[in-house]
Design an enzyme around this catalytic site. Structure first.
Site, short mmCIF file in Angstrom:
data_model
loop_
_atom_site.label_atom_id
_atom_site.label_comp_id
_atom_site.label_asym_id
_atom_site.label_seq_id
_atom_site.Cartn_x
_atom_site.Cartn_y
_atom_site.Cartn_z
CE LYS A 1 1.39 5.34 16.15
NZ LYS A 1 1.14 6.60 15.32
N GLY B 1 -7.13 15.32 4.21
CA GLY B 1 -6.38 14.10 4.21
C GLY B 1 -6.04 13.66 5.19
CG ASP C 1 -2.67 5.26 16.29
OD1 ASP C 1 -1.72 4.81 14.91
OD2 ASP C 1 -1.25 7.22 15.81
N GLY D 1 0.89 -1.52 -0.03
CA GLY D 1 -0.06 -0.04 0.08
C GLY D 1 0.66 1.56 0.03
N GLY E 1 6.49 7.47 13.05
CA GLY E 1 7.22 7.13 11.47
C GLY E 1 8.76 7.24 11.38
#
Lengths: 438, 438
Positions: free
Chosen positions: B210, B192, B206, B16, B139
């Site tokens: 983490k 987005g 989420d 993806g 990230g």
């Protein structure tokens, strides 16, 4: 917590501010360190210049102290050599000896790494030994390991850092209070942020050594202190700082390492240390006091910043201890850290070819045509002007010009020619400008 | 650049947003990667859910695509398995299979690591294999490697992070424009930054995953998502944000992992995710947009901050590639990364016993003795008041109270009792307060 495994034996070279903290942490954290490594650490010797100094408070057997550093390094029962003495010699001889004999080395010695890292890396390769130096740049901030490992799948384009706490304290103080350099330096000295002889800090030698180390890691190329263009920050005035503030900027002593292409498309690296104006909205602008921060830009990762304490015995000792744990683990598992990566061999671009931006403040005669004449000088050197601010003042006026990016040599030549113009009474200030707001 | 060494062979599970970028970077950086690793990387298969989707722009042989992920994982010629599918199953089965067979694993799967990291770590230990997961938290920011290695000679006391970009975008927007949650969420969705179903982000799931991963590494203790106290940020109102601004604060969705002692001196860990007011002068307060930042406090290192892009295909792929390089190097040298460090086995402190501070805004009747009555309720629960601001408004008044640190259960009980008081018309807002100015 007994692991049953034999101890990893450490030799400590130097027992000043950092060394004492290393000794203390090795003692205080012994149980955790043993658990994390899988074997205990054992300090088998501490080399100092003179015996008999007051080290009574250190939690260590006084019999461990010796003045024979080389003898300690050569001992068969030493696995890891930790060097926190600094300077080129005799540190280089000791560490080369250790590495060639296959002993792991942990060092905080930025001067040696920047001046002659090649000798150490070669000795490490020869001896199949680990060479760790996280503490050499930005103290406690885990910065070298990310550059050396985490970003190895990416392409670093630029590293911009505040890596000298003394000068950052001085500039932050000038920014906050409007003080001049001398006054701010005095304050820093009183508070213990500046040494009696502040030359290495204020003239940028310390930052240049760190810039060389960062550039080497970021660009997989051997860069030495001699490759780094260096300009100190003693020339930054209260007026410069005021001018920066008017532009929504502040002034920081930056170390910069940039990848770029010259006009023929040849890739090269520019490494430099100088004061520069940066926008207040840039993440580095708000790094105050004696803190360090390094801003890394990479093609895939984008913008990263690492922030923390860049100096001080305890923070530096934290970085040394992290390296000791890594070196000890490697010895136990019979492995090595990634060795030096210098395959790219990028050439160093001289400062004249580095693309920079200038902020120039001129006192000019307030006459028709002055701006046209001044602008003509910029055009002649192919320097494009980004903004001009003109403010009249009796019969004189001030012109504040910020350029677009141009080769530094063209910018310097422009300033020289401006100096020759009869309508220019004086050049009040010339500063490089770095960083876009982020 | 031929190294002569045989290629390290990679299997990619998922193609993806992140997977495509991994494929692209492997192609674009091939020469550099080979030089850094000492051998080329070769992608030998890519598992996808459905064949035939438009992947024409990827620089890869279409014959590499397969729908048989497990078959790909089991192939003898695979050295490193890269998983960017996400979710618990079937990812867990694939990765367990790979690790047990001694294949290195690089994964970005935070949900799996937080829910059942133990199974993966155990499989890695069993197979003597590397398990890397830098991309699972924040990230592109090199954060796990510093926690896993650089800080191993230190004692981490607290980790405070903004680790969810979507909610940080929403809260930053509410702070900047005064918008309410709904309006800011709509904007994030349009741009987005938020998914069609934003539950995992706005309800803190989420961030909680983490938090579990960060706490495990920071405290050498297995922490799962189920151990994390979680409160989403959908309840944060425009009025809350305005109230925070009046106090010189902003509101962020924080993940917190803290070491502490209970009243009996037993060391334990509190791990939680909730919105909190933090002073504007705290380094985390200025982390805007969808950026992530993690603030780490350690005994020797002091305060550290790591800042960068927490999401997005390319930044996440940078972290994945860094791990691939590390795993490949280890395979070539026959070594392993430091394995899981979970020796400390610290108990998890329930939220009720976590020490927090509350900001409480009350609408009260403006009568003599109201403050005394309200203060009495705090005293009754042994909660100490730090500041009170009282402002009259016709016959009602507003009381804004900030407490000192107290067990969360006492604070919650105080709020419950305040609700029962007849002189309290309503409780306008209750928020935890974190962070001292730095």
């Amino acid at each position: 917590m007994s692991s049953g495994k034999p101890a990893v034996r450490l030799a400590l070279l130097g027992c000043g501010t950092v060394g004492s903290e290393v000794v203390r942490l090795l003692h205080d954290q012994a149980e955790d360190l043993t658990a994390r490594i899988g074997a205990p650490l054992e300090l088998v010797g501490i080399a100092v210049r003179r015996l008999g100094r007051e080290r009574g408070s250190l939690p260590v057997d006084p019999a461990l102290f010796t003045t024979d550093a080389l003898g300690l390094v050569k001992r068969d029962d030493v696995d890891v050599v930790i060097e926190v003495v600094g300077g080129i010699e005799p540190a280089r001889s000791w560490l080369t000896e250790a590495l060639r004999a296959g002993k792991s080395v942990v060092t905080a010695n930025k001067a040696l790494l920047a001046e002659d890292g090649a000798t150490l890396h070669d000795a490490a390769a020869e001896g199949g030994a680990d060479l760790y130096y996280e503490a050499s740049v930005a103290g406690a901030i885990p910065l070298l390991r990310p550059l050396r490992e985490s970003l190895h799948g990416d392409r670093v384009t630029r590293v911009t850092g505040i890596v000298n706490g003394t000068t950052n304290f001085i500039l932050s103080s000038m920014d906050a209070t409007g003080a001049g350099f001398g006054e701010a330096l005095d304050e820093a000295t009183e508070l213990g942020y500046a040494e009696a002889d502040p030359t290495a800090d204020v003239e940028g030698f310390d930052a240049a050594a760190k810039a060389a180390i960062l550039a080497s890691l970021a660009f997989h190329t051997r860069v030495t202190a001699a490759d780094v263009f260096r300009e100190g920050m003693t020339g930054v005035t209260a007026a410069d700082m005021a001018s920066a503030k008017e532009m929504g900027c502040t002034i920081k002593l930056l170390c910069l390492a940039e990848r770029g292409e010259d006009s023929s498309g040849q890739e090269s690296v520019s490494v430099r240390v100088h004061p520069a104006m940066i926008p207040r909205s840039h993440p580095l602008a708000s790094v105050g006091d004696a803190f360090n921060a390094v801003f890394v830009e990479a093609e895939a990762a984008g913008q990263l910043m690492f922030y923390g304490r860049g100096a001080g015995g305890t923070p530096t000792a934290s970085a040394v201890l992290g390296d000791i744990v890594a070196a000890a683990r490697n010895r136990l598992s019979g492995t090595r850290a990634p060795s030096e990566s210098a395959y790219a061999h990028l050439p160093i671009r001289p400062i004249g070819e580095a693309v920079t931006r200038y902020h120039i403040s001129l006192d000019v005669a307030d006459r028709q045509g002055v701006l046209a004449t001044v602008a003509g000088v910029f055009a002649q050197h192919e320097v494009s002007i980004a903004t001009v601010r003109q403010s009249g003042r009796d019969e004189d006026a001030t012109l504040v010009i910020v350029t677009h990016g141009a080769p530094d040599a063209n910018l310097a030549a422009t300033v020289e020619d401006l100096r020759e113009l009869s309508i220019v009474r004086s050049i009040a200030s010339v500063l490089r400008v770095e960083g876009s707001p982020a």
